[in-house]
Each structure stands twice: as structure tokens, then as C-alpha cells.
Design an enzyme around this catalytic site. Structure first.
Site, PDB file in Angstrom:
ATOM      1  N   HIS A  10       3.493  -2.306   3.613  1.00  0.00           N
ATOM      2  CA  HIS A  10       3.580  -1.150   2.980  1.00  0.00           C
ATOM      3  C   HIS A  10       4.840  -0.685   1.948  1.00  0.00           C
ATOM      4  O   HIS A  10       5.832  -1.333   2.316  1.00  0.00           O
ATOM      5  CB  HIS A  10       3.519   0.057   4.037  1.00  0.00           C
ATOM      6  CG  HIS A  10       2.290   0.194   4.560  1.00  0.00           C
ATOM      7  ND1 HIS A  10       1.833  -0.622   5.643  1.00  0.00           N
ATOM      8  CD2 HIS A  10       1.238   0.813   4.239  1.00  0.00           C
ATOM      9  CE1 HIS A  10       0.452  -0.103   6.034  1.00  0.00           C
ATOM     10  NE2 HIS A  10       0.208   0.901   5.305  1.00  0.00           N
ATOM     11  N   ASP A  13       0.863  -1.189   0.014  1.00  0.00           N
ATOM     12  CA  ASP A  13       0.117  -0.066   0.100  1.00  0.00           C
ATOM     13  C   ASP A  13       0.800   1.415  -0.104  1.00  0.00           C
ATOM     14  O   ASP A  13       1.913   1.190   0.541  1.00  0.00           O
ATOM     15  CB  ASP A  13      -0.972   0.052   1.359  1.00  0.00           C
ATOM     16  CG  ASP A  13      -1.990  -1.130   1.064  1.00  0.00           C
ATOM     17  OD1 ASP A  13      -2.136  -1.810   0.080  1.00  0.00           O
ATOM     18  OD2 ASP A  13      -2.851  -0.881   2.055  1.00  0.00           O
TER      19      ASP A  13
HETATM   20 ZN    ZN Z   1      -2.632   3.339   3.044  1.00  0.00          ZN
END
Ligand code: ZN
Length: 596
Positions: A545, A400
Site C-alpha cells: 500500500h 495501491d
Molecule cells: Zn485499495
């Protein structure tokens, strides 16, 4: 005693006072800068104390007028510009601003007269020409700008006006050529609105503001109150025994000296700029020794001495003021018209992306959604994915918040060298800012998915704002890669029925996760590896992430370890296909942990 006097004066003036006169060129610069960034709340904040201190200050009223033009409060802008024009009937910027305000309030004929006056008194001839032609077009005239010799910064508006005119005449090929030229010559992303004030190409509401209207109460045009003007009599209000003479200062500069009892001094306030000034009353004895000093603050306002002409001698400031009231085409209207023209020419595929760009700016624009669907836009997507089929020994790695220069590249290197397909939930504005890096993700064989444009908490904003977040990202991804994303993940996992509804309405399938490693990502690579390897199950969707060094470092080990255990790696798309084949649906978990 002197403290009491000072307190009384401040109390009379009523509000918190600034120590110095208003530095209007600096203030103008700051407010214009905020407006250029479309940060209207910041511009309002900067303007508010100045308005409170000197509400009748023409330079401040002019900024207020410009801010109101940019935010679409044309009646408010008209009040501000007309106030200035009562003091300076020939101020070209205010005449042009008055013209735009009149146009915005639906008075194109009066607007043209004001534009003519602005030009007569030295207003920018090219901006005035564009505004005049547009006002004439609004009244129903056919206008020509082919040989207008407009500068580059007005080209986008010029082409858009001509292009829209061509659509009204059904000349679709010309319309496509001109509207495409308008987008090519404009700065910034095609799927984001241009800086206001905007040519809306709408006969009823010819101009539009950007960034939402300021609340009517937030910045009012008020007449000066609690101020002094003209000549006022100053004198020391205390026992004058032993005082030989009194000197007066304004902002520490000498005003005058009086040696006759009761030492009164007539201060002509027109000799200082409008704003707040500190006047010092200094008492001296016969030996010229200062025996007392009383500082008083006055808010001065003399409309007749204010000189906004000074700005003209500051060419940069003057240019910045004109820049702030430059008309730009409403990109939503232009993209929509381009879509219609392309559709009329049978070019549905190209039309579709222009309707998407129009919708990204305004999801409720006319019948743009209908056109978008008719040209292939997807709506009514399937229900959310919470995990894969639990009997499939697969893992779906998702990253992400990218793309992020410096981290995305090595991340792609690891995934490529390990031959692991993964899904990147990208932030739209990162895509727009890093087009080449976004293409690298696709070129590496990875899947791109939508993670909103600015990463807000979607449960805290309106449905329309949610739609914009989603559509701007779709448009950014398409513009950069030519691909349409199918999956969407809400930022921070913030999710409710209304967000789900909007997501599906715009054809995206929400994709959640089963393993979120954010908690260990902020600790170390070892923790990330441990976290993933202990929690992963067949069909897991792992949320990591694109920005965490710990994840990047842990990744090769995680991949090899999972392979040893017999797992293979899939994208969200592959996982979703398996769900469809098996008709398996992982139920929505009761509590999802909030992640970043
Ligand atoms: Zn996010």
C-alpha cells in the site's frame, strides 16, 4: 395531575416535538451546504424533521423545491414553489424556481412567463436572462448571448449553450472554440458532473437533476396537520384553590398575567414564528410565590405570518439560495458535443478523450461509446492476470491506494534510487486532488494503473456505477498525465463475474496479486519484510500500500534482499508481455483473501 395534562397534549400532537421554533436561516444554510456538496441524502435528512414539524412553512417548502430541482423531480419542485406563490405571489426566487420546474416538465412557454415575473419582482436578472434564453432555444429560437454581459459564474453555461447551438448549425470550429471555453471557465473536473440543475440541451427533457432522483416518498409536500393557529384559549386545568394569579410564558418569555378566575388567557399564536413552542402556565398564590408550573408544547403554524421576505435582508442567504438554483451545463452533453465537433474536424485523438469524459459521467450516453471506439477507445480486453510466469525470476511490486502526499514522494525516492520499476494502482479522486504528485509517479518511470475513483466495494454497486468508477479514473489519469492505463485492480479485491465483465468491456485488464502483505503492513516494517521474503516466488505480484509507513521503511531491505536472491523487478505491463509470449496463464485461485 399536571403530568397527565402534558402527556395528553403531546399525544394529541402525535409526533416527537422539538423544543424550539424552527431556526429557518440556520436550517437553510445547512441544507444548502449539503446540496452544494451534492450530498442529497444529508439534505433530505436535515429537511425531514423540519417538514414534519412545519410542513407548510414557506422557507422550508422553498428548500424542498430547490432540493427537488437539484435532484430532477421537476413536478415535485413545481408543487413546492406553487405552494409558496399562493402565500407570496411575488417571491422572486419561487417565481424563478417555478419557471425552472415548468421548463423541466416540458413547458418552456409558461416557464418564460414565470421568469419574466421573477425579474419584475426583483429576481436576479443575469440568471433569469440565461434561463429565458435557454427556454427560448428549447422552443426552437436562435438565441444570442454574445453581448449578454453574463457574470463569470454563468460563463460555462453561456459558452455551452452557444457551442451546442453551433453544432446544430454544423459550425464545428465555432463549436469547438465555445465548448472548450465552457470547460475552461467551469469549476471542477471535466469528467465529473456540474452541480444541478443542469442544462441538458435536450428538447424533450430540457433540464436534468444531479445525483439521482430522491425516492418519491422520501420527501412529500404535505399540508400542515396537528398544528394550532390563530388565537387559542389557554387555561390551567387543575384545582385553582389558593391561586391568586396565573402568568403565561412562551419559550420562557412573558406572554401575560391573568388575575380573574378561571385565569384564561387568549394567546395569539401569530405573534410567534411557525414551529414548536413551549408554553408555561405558572400558578402563583397571594404572596406572589410560584406554586406550580405546567409546561405544554404546541406546534404552531400560521401561513399568513410567515415571512420569507426576511431572507432578502440576509444578503448571504439570499445569494446562497440563488446560487443553489443556478443553471450549469450538463458536462456529459457538452463533452459529447465537443467530441463530435472535433471528430468532424478530423481531430480524432482529441475527440477520443472528450468521449471518455462524457462516458465517465454517463457510460450509456447516446452513442458516445461508439464514437469513443471509433476514435481509438479500447474495448474487450484480455482476461485477468493472477500472477506471472513461474519460471521467470521476476517480482512485480504494486502499490495501491495512492497517490498520497507525504508517503508517495519518499516511496518514489526509494524506488528511483534502487532503480526499481513498480506499478501504482491509483485511486481516481486522489489523482484529481494531487495532479502534480501523480505526474511525479510517471516522471519517476513508474506505471500507473486504475484502482477505481472512490474505492467502493464494486460487487455492491450497479454495473453502471462500476463503469463510472473505472471511466472517471481513466479520465482523471489521462487529464493529469496524458496516459491511458491498461490495468485495473478491484478495491478490496472484491470481485465477481459482473465486475470482470464491465472491466473488460471498457478495455481494462484486471490485475490481481499472489502476495498480499496487508496483514503485516499494519504491524511493522520487520513483519512486512519477513512476509514478502518468505512468500515471494518467481513471477509473484506483491500487493503493498502506498500509504503504509511500515512498507516504506521495509522497502530498501526487501529490494536488496530479493536482488541478492537473483530476482529482478518488473511492472505489470512487462509481466503481462511475458505471459503473452509464453502463453502461460496462472489459474484463478479458489479463494482470494479480501484486502483493503
Ligand atoms: Zn485499495
Amino acid at each position: 395531575m399536571r403530568f397527565i395534562i402534558a402527556v395528553l397534549f403531546v399525544a394529541t400532537l402525535g409526533t416527537k416535538l422539538n423544543a424550539n421554533p424552527i431556526p429557518t436561516p440556520k436550517l437553510t444554510e445547512n441544507v444548502l451546504q449539503s446540496m452544494a456538496l451534492r450530498d442529497y441524502p444529508a439534505a433530505t435528512q436535515q429537511l425531514r424533521p423540519a417538514l414534519a414539524a412545519a410542513p407548510g412553512h414557506p422557507a422550508i417548502q422553498r428548500l424542498l423545491g430547490i432540493l427537488k430541482l437539484q435532484t430532477g423531480d421537476f413536478a415535485g419542485a413545481l408543487t413546492a414553489f406553487q405552494y409558496i406563490l399562493r402565500l407570496y405571489p411575488n417571491d422572486p426566487i419561487s417565481l424563478y424556481g417555478q419557471g425552472l420546474s415548468l421548463l423541466g416538465t416540458g413547458n418552456p412557454i409558461s416557464a418564460i412567463k414565470s421568469f419574466d415575473l421573477s425579474e419584475k419582482y426583483g429576481g436576479d436578472p443575469t440568471r433569469i436572462l440565461l434561463a429565458r434564453r435557454y427556454a427560448q432555444w428549447i422552443t426552437g429560437a436562435q438565441v444570442s448571448l454574445e453581448d449578454a454581459g453574463l457574470p463569470q459564474e454563468l460563463a460555462a453555461s453561456q459558452y455551452a449553450l452557444q457551442g451546442i447551438q453551433a453544432t446544430k448549425q454544423g459550425d464545428w470550429a465555432t463549436a469547438v472554440r465555445l465548448l472548450e471555453a465552457s470547460f475552461k471557465t467551469s469549476n471542477g473536473d471535466t469528467f465529473r458532473q456540474a452541480p444541478a440543475p443542469l442544462l441538458s440541451f435536450d428538447i424533450v427533457y430540457p433540464l436534468a437533476g444531479g445525483g439521482g432522483k430522491l425516492s418519491a416518498e422520501s420527501l412529500k409536500t404535505v399540508t400542515p396537520k396537528g398544528t394550532i393557529s390563530g388565537t387559542i384559549l389557554l387555561r390551567p386545568k387543575k384545582d385553582l384553590d389558593g391561586v391568586s394569579y396565573v402568568s403565561y410564558e412562551a419559550n420562557r418569555n412573558a406572554l401575560g398575567v391573568v388575575n380573574i378566575h378561571p385565569f384564561q388567557y387568549a394567546w395569539d399564536t401569530r405573534r410567534v414564528p411557525n414551529g414548536v413552542h413551549t408554553v408555561s402556565v405558572v400558578l402563583h398564590n397571594a404572596s406572589a410565590i410560584e406554586i406550580d408550573r405546567i409546561d405544554l408544547r404546541y406546534r404552531v403554524f400560521n401561513p399568513e405570518v410567515e415571512n420569507i421576505e426576511e431572507d432578502k435582508q440576509n444578503p448571504n442567504l439570499n445569494a446562497a439560495l440563488w446560487q443553489a438554483i443556478t443553471l450549469q451545463p450538463d458536462r456529459c452533453a457538452a463533452a459529447y458535443s465537443l467530441g463530435v465537433a472535433l471528430r468532424m474536424l478530423g481531430r480524432a485523438g482529441e475527440a477520443n478523450i472528450w468521449f471518455l469524459r462524457a462516458l465517465a459521467i454517463n457510460p450509456n450516453y447516446r452513442d458516445a461509446k461508439g464514437h469513443w471506439i471509433a476514435t481509438g477507445g479500447r474495448t474487450g480486453a484480455g482476461s485477468a492476470i493472477w500472477g506471472g510466469v513461474p519460471t521467470d525470476k521476476v517480482v512485480c511490486l504494486t502499490f495501491d491506494d495512492g497517490p498520497k502526499p507525504g508517503i508517495t514522494e519518499p516511496l518514489l525516492e526509494v524506488l528511483k534510487s534502487e532503480r526499481v520499476p513498480a506499478t501504482f494502482f491509483v485511486i481516481g479522486r486522489h489523482v484529481a486532488a494531487n495532479p502534480a504528485l501523480t505526474r511525479q509517479i510517471v516522471d519517476a518511470g513508474m506505471e500507473l494503473a486504475n484502482h477505481s475513483y472512490t474505492h467502493p466495494n464494486l460487487t455492491k454497486i450497479s454495473s453502471e456505477a462500476v463503469a463510472k468508477e473505472i471511466l472517471q479514473t481513466q479520465a482523471a489519469i489521462f487529464t493529469v498525465t496524458g496516459k491511458t492505463s491498461k490495468y485495473f485492480r478491484p478495491p478490496g479485491g472484491n470481485w465477481n463475474a459482473s465486475v470482470a465483465q464491465v472491466t473488460r468491456n471498457w478495455g481494462l485488464i484486471p490485475c490481481m496479486w499472489t502476495v498480499d502483505v496487508y496483514g503485516s503492513e499494519v504491524i511493522s516494517a520487520q513483519e512486512v519484510a519477513k512476509d514478502v521474503l518468505t512468500r515471494v516466488r518467481p513471477g509473484s505480484i506483491v500487493l503493498m500500500h502506498n500509504g503504509k509507513l511500515s512498507t516504506l521503511q521495509a522497502l530498501p531491505f526487501i529490494i536488496r534482499e530479493l536482488r541478492k536472491r537473483g530476482y529482478s523487478f518488473v511492472t505489470v505491463e512487462t509481466l503481462a508481455r511475458r505471459l503473452e509470449q509464453t502463453k502461460y496463464r496462472m489459474p484463478e485461485p479458489k479463494n482470494i483473501r479480501k484486502i483493503e
